[in-house]
Design a protein around this motif. Structure first.
Motif, PDB file in Angstrom:
ATOM      1  N   GLY A 194       0.797  -1.227   0.000  1.00  0.00           N
ATOM      2  CA  GLY A 194       0.000   0.000   0.000  1.00  0.00           C
ATOM      3  C   GLY A 194       0.828   1.275   0.000  1.00  0.00           C
ATOM      4  N   ARG A 195       2.073   1.196   0.455  1.00  0.00           N
ATOM      5  CA  ARG A 195       2.881   2.416   0.515  1.00  0.00           C
ATOM      6  C   ARG A 195       3.415   2.818  -0.860  1.00  0.00           C
ATOM      7  N   PHE A 196       3.446   1.881  -1.797  1.00  0.00           N
ATOM      8  CA  PHE A 196       4.080   2.177  -3.086  1.00  0.00           C
ATOM      9  C   PHE A 196       3.128   2.141  -4.273  1.00  0.00           C
ATOM     10  N   ALA A 197       1.978   1.460  -4.114  1.00  0.00           N
ATOM     11  CA  ALA A 197       1.153   1.143  -5.290  1.00  0.00           C
ATOM     12  C   ALA A 197       0.718   2.389  -6.072  1.00  0.00           C
ATOM     13  N   VAL A 198       0.286   3.446  -5.359  1.00  0.00           N
ATOM     14  CA  VAL A 198      -0.193   4.633  -6.078  1.00  0.00           C
ATOM     15  C   VAL A 198       0.947   5.246  -6.895  1.00  0.00           C
ATOM     16  N   TYR A 199       2.143   5.284  -6.309  1.00  0.00           N
ATOM     17  CA  TYR A 199       3.277   5.863  -7.032  1.00  0.00           C
ATOM     18  C   TYR A 199       3.663   4.988  -8.228  1.00  0.00           C
ATOM     19  N   ALA A 200       3.578   3.671  -8.012  1.00  0.00           N
ATOM     20  CA  ALA A 200       3.902   2.757  -9.113  1.00  0.00           C
ATOM     21  C   ALA A 200       2.932   2.956 -10.270  1.00  0.00           C
ATOM     22  N   MET A 201       1.641   3.123  -9.930  1.00  0.00           N
ATOM     23  CA  MET A 201       0.655   3.343 -10.996  1.00  0.00           C
ATOM     24  C   MET A 201       0.870   4.692 -11.665  1.00  0.00           C
ATOM     25  N   ASP A 271      -8.391   2.296 -14.658  1.00  0.00           N
ATOM     26  CA  ASP A 271      -7.975   1.046 -15.294  1.00  0.00           C
ATOM     27  C   ASP A 271      -6.752   0.399 -14.640  1.00  0.00           C
ATOM     28  N   TYR A 272      -5.770   1.213 -14.235  1.00  0.00           N
ATOM     29  CA  TYR A 272      -4.580   0.595 -13.658  1.00  0.00           C
ATOM     30  C   TYR A 272      -4.874  -0.020 -12.289  1.00  0.00           C
ATOM     31  N   VAL A 273      -5.820   0.558 -11.552  1.00  0.00           N
ATOM     32  CA  VAL A 273      -6.156  -0.019 -10.249  1.00  0.00           C
ATOM     33  C   VAL A 273      -6.694  -1.431 -10.456  1.00  0.00           C
ATOM     34  N   LEU A 274      -7.613  -1.559 -11.411  1.00  0.00           N
ATOM     35  CA  LEU A 274      -8.209  -2.873 -11.625  1.00  0.00           C
ATOM     36  C   LEU A 274      -7.214  -3.835 -12.275  1.00  0.00           C
ATOM     37  N   LEU A 275      -6.461  -3.341 -13.268  1.00  0.00           N
ATOM     38  CA  LEU A 275      -5.650  -4.249 -14.072  1.00  0.00           C
ATOM     39  C   LEU A 275      -4.274  -4.530 -13.467  1.00  0.00           C
ATOM     40  N   MET A 276      -3.694  -3.538 -12.789  1.00  0.00           N
ATOM     41  CA  MET A 276      -2.360  -3.772 -12.221  1.00  0.00           C
ATOM     42  C   MET A 276      -2.434  -4.316 -10.810  1.00  0.00           C
ATOM     43  N   LEU A 277      -3.481  -3.914 -10.072  1.00  0.00           N
ATOM     44  CA  LEU A 277      -3.610  -4.384  -8.698  1.00  0.00           C
ATOM     45  C   LEU A 277      -4.534  -5.596  -8.632  1.00  0.00           C
ATOM     46  N   GLY A 278      -5.634  -5.555  -9.347  1.00  0.00           N
ATOM     47  CA  GLY A 278      -6.576  -6.667  -9.316  1.00  0.00           C
ATOM     48  C   GLY A 278      -7.520  -6.551  -8.136  1.00  0.00           C
ATOM     49  N   ARG A 279      -8.477  -7.477  -8.086  1.00  0.00           N
ATOM     50  CA  ARG A 279      -9.530  -7.355  -7.089  1.00  0.00           C
ATOM     51  C   ARG A 279      -9.145  -7.953  -5.750  1.00  0.00           C
ATOM     52  N   SER A 280      -8.109  -8.769  -5.704  1.00  0.00           N
ATOM     53  CA  SER A 280      -7.634  -9.278  -4.426  1.00  0.00           C
ATOM     54  C   SER A 280      -6.173  -8.891  -4.274  1.00  0.00           C
ATOM     55  N   ASN A 281      -5.920  -7.879  -3.448  1.00  0.00           N
ATOM     56  CA  ASN A 281      -4.568  -7.344  -3.315  1.00  0.00           C
ATOM     57  C   ASN A 281      -4.493  -6.593  -1.998  1.00  0.00           C
TER      58      ASN A 281
END
Lengths: 336, 419
Positions: A194-201, A271-281
């Protein structure tokens, strides 16, 4: 807020839609207008008047826009005040959807993520300007090649882009962490922490949009007359001074346009939230955006009325932000 | 030139959109089963389409006055499309249904009840499967296929660590002991992968511990029950206590079935549907054993699809003929021969089992004796989604199991109360 509206109308360049092309023709016909529909439509020599052609030409687009864009917007506003059954049958719900959305415990985090993502996406602008300026120096056939290379991410499917980046970001086997390990850095789990995902996207978002911005800036750079630079050189201005005193001010209309578009697309990030993170993350709870909440309500929970309310709120926020941008532009945008 | 082109494109787009709207209306026809009737059969799996077409051909031979058109919609769009069509009265006459949606579709009057119709017979199907497709005492779905969960294991890793292969007599403790011996940080291999997946992992552990997920009256959830907690604790311990499973983040970045297929993980509880993946995985020598017994004995979650009839079909009698045929021996034999799924019809799984002789696929069939129906309610989707988010937090260590279980219970109960 009456002050903003004139600013919007006054500041915006005339819309480049086909309607504006038809307007003078229509005005001309109106001046010569006489009673009787047939005589108004058909001129004396038996041919339909010019304005009829104008409207006929724009009809497909105008009807399409009205039927597939404007009418759904009106419907969405109406449905935002209803509660939906899974198989239709709405009931008037008043402000219940808005109340439920504004008191959703996920909202503050999602709103912050959306804003953060949009702000990060704005970082694509200076990067794009630098690339565009560099591209402007290239002469000959290779210009087309570079332009195409930078534009490929823009025309790639977001799903494919997300797949490739998800692999690059893999914490154990990804290329990025492998490269980091070569210089002794133990990389994190980019898209599941959770600390990196937004920046990665956001990094992927920036990468994907640079090509589009660059083309606009390259066109803007081409529009700056060469002799301004020659004159500045005679006056003894260096490269840096030239950039800040000539290039940047004269590129400001392009920068303004790109920043408006960037903020709009950033706030719609989904789109990146759904496709890069997915629904179980495990990172998902920390990385949801407003548009992702919309997806969850509508497509996972069957709460279409709630989804419409979110869409209306997002639209209003976007309109306000764009209005503010148009108001601020008077201070820094120079139309040559 | 460009303006003309864009005008043309716009016009073409409009025409395409308009014709797409009008083409979805189902063919109106004569009376029930007397005149020629055309049925639409909605499915989502392209791999199963050939078998479905064979079944349709066999049915049409027996019923020359009925034509069946298969309508294949990829899974990603299937439910959205179906929901829109059902709302507007244009859903296929017969279509595939899943356990997580049956409550919603049957509860909202979108399906015809099958029990009570002349010739209705659900005795050839597993009772647990019949029960999932029964809503308010009426059965709405004719079971089509089923799946259970087994303990997949990597023979090479077991041999290298000198551990005996899992057997039907294994208990939780055997799995824990083996996972410790099979974990080798130096080689980057783990003894087991224990993700927070419900059907493949958690629900099975909960039932083996004697816990429960949704009460029989579908009004409350059992996440704070001590036995349910014990089941979840067992799954979580592999990560937090024994360190024999990859972490939640590692399993998010790389799917555990991929980790198993590439030989990084020695054991993985997974459904029969991944058999083909493991068969085709290069260098993988795997097999499957029954799930271990927990404190309350053996249990596996059973799930499966069913064929249902749309409530507003104009051809109810013909649709019933077709669904009866789909639930019959001949159709299930054709399904079994395709090797894609285990047919729901009792005693017809042999062809499927023999399709991949390198695995003991009979394991999945034998476990029917301990099968527990996949937990569902009147509207399973919302709480299943919310639960997954909370489980993700527990598995990532951001929530303790006890605090997370409270959240699971309150969230699920709130959704169950909505009905």
């Amino acid at each position: 807020m009456p002050a903003t509206e004139p600013a919007v109308a006054g500041g915006s360049p005339p819309p480049a839609s086909p309607t504006s092309a038809a307007a003078p023709a229509a005005a001309g016909a109106r001046a010569a207008g006489r009673p009787g529909l047939a005589r108004r439509v058909v001129a004396r020599h038996g041919h339909p008047r010019e304005w009829v052609w104008g409207y006929l030409m724009v009809a497909p687009l105008a009807l399409g826009l009205a039927g597939f864009y404007l009418w759904p917007i009106v419907q969405s506003v109406y449905y935002s005040f209803t509660s939906w059954g899974a198989f239709g049958g709405q009931q008037w719900a008043g402000l219940a959807n808005y109340r439920a959305f504004l008191s959703d415990p996920q909202l503050p985090k999602a709103a912050w993520n959306t804003v953060l993502y949009s702000l990060l996406l704005l970082a694509s602008i200076p990067v794009s300007i630098v690339f565009a300026a560099l591209l402007n120096q290239v002469r000959g056939r290779s210009v087309g090649l570079y332009r195409t290379l930078y534009f490929i991410p823009v025309v790639s499917m977001p799903a494919a882009v997300a797949m490739v980046w998800r692999w690059l970001y893999n914490g154990d086997y990804g290329l990025i962490n492998y490269l980091l390990s070569l210089i002794g850095i133990h990389g994190p789990h980019w898209v599941s922490d959770g600390r990196f995902a937004v920046y990665a996207m956001a990094l992927v978002g920036i990468w994907a949009v640079i090509g589009y911005n660059m083309i606009i800036f390259a066109a803007g750079l081409k529009g700056i007359p060469r002799h301004y630079y020659e004159a500045a050189e005679l006056d003894g201005a260096g490269r840096v001074r030239q950039f800040f005193s000539i290039t940047l001010p004269l590129l400001s209309p392009s920068i303004f346009f790109v920043s408006v578009i960037t903020v709009i697309s950033g706030l719609q990030m989904f789109d990146y939230v759904l496709l890069m993170l997915g629904r179980s993350n495990p990172a998902l709870a920390d990385s949801k955006t407003i548009a992702y909440l919309f997806y969850e309500y509508v497509f996972l929970d069957n709460e279409q009325g709630m989804g419409c309310a979110i869409a209306v709120v997002l639209t209003v926020v976007l309109l306000l932000l764009t209005a503010v941008q148009f108001r601020l532009q008077k201070r820094w945008v120079h139309y040559a | 030139m460009t303006r003309k082109l864009s005008a043309l494109l716009c016009a073409a787009a409009l025409v395409a959109a308009a014709s797409a709207c009008s083409s979805s209306t189902s063919a109106a026809g004569g009376g029930d089963a007397t005149g020629p009737v055309t049925l639409t059969y909605g499915i989502w799996d392209p791999n199963q389409k050939p078998a479905m077409q064979q079944i349709v051909n066999a049915f049409e031979k027996l019923h020359p006055n009925i034509t069946v058109n298969i309508e294949l919609t990829p899974n990603a769009d299937y439910w959205q499309k179906l929901q829109t069509e059902a709302a507007s009265g244009t859903a296929p006459d017969v279509f595939w249904m899943s356990t997580t949606r049956i409550g919603l579709y049957a509860g909202q009057g979108q399906l015809l009840p099958l029990s009570g119709r002349s010739g209705f017979d659900n005795s050839p199907f597993p009772a647990s499967l019949n029960s999932i497709y029964t809503v308010d005492g009426k059965q709405y779905g004719m079971p089509k296929d089923y799946d259970t969960i087994g303990l997949w294991y990597n023979k090479k890793l077991f041999d290298a660590a000198g551990v005996k292969y899992p057997t039907a007599s294994w208990t939780w403790q055997d799995v824990i002991d083996a996972s410790k011996k099979l974990t080798d940080p130096a080689k980057g291999t783990w003894g087991i992968a224990s993700p927070d997946w419900t059907q493949e992992n958690l629900y099975n552990d909960i039932y083996q511990a004697g816990g429960w997920v949704v009460s029989p009256d579908k009004k409350s959830s059992g996440f704070t029950d001590a036995k349910t907690l014990a089941g979840m604790q067992y799954a979580l311990d592999f990560i937090t206590k024994y360190h024999t499973s990859p972490t939640a983040q590692q399993m998010t970045d790389t799917d555990p079935s991929q980790l198993f297929a590439s030989g990084k993980v020695a054991m993985f509880t997974d459904g029969d549907w991944d058999a083909l993946t493991y068969k085709n995985a290069p260098g993988l020598s795997a097999d499957v054993a029954p799930l271990p017994a927990g404190p309350q004995g053996k249990a596996t979650v059973i799930n499966g699809l069913a064929n249902v009839i749309y409530a507003r079909t104009p051809h109810a009698a013909a649709a019933w003929e077709f669904v009866q045929f789909l639930g019959g021996r001949q159709a299930n034999e054709l399904q079994a021969a395709s090797g894609a799924v285990i047919p729901a019809y009792h005693g017809l799984s042999d062809a499927w089992v023999k399709a991949m002789p390198q695995f003991h696929l009979q394991t999945f069939v034998d476990q029917l004796d301990h099968a527990v129906p996949y937990p569902v309610s009147a509207n399973t989707g919302p709480w299943a989604t919310a639960d997954q988010t909370i489980l993700d937090q527990i598995w990532a260590g951001k929530l303790s199991l006890s605090a997370g279980a409270q959240q699971l219970k309150s969230t699920t109960d709130a959704d169950l109360a909505k009905g």
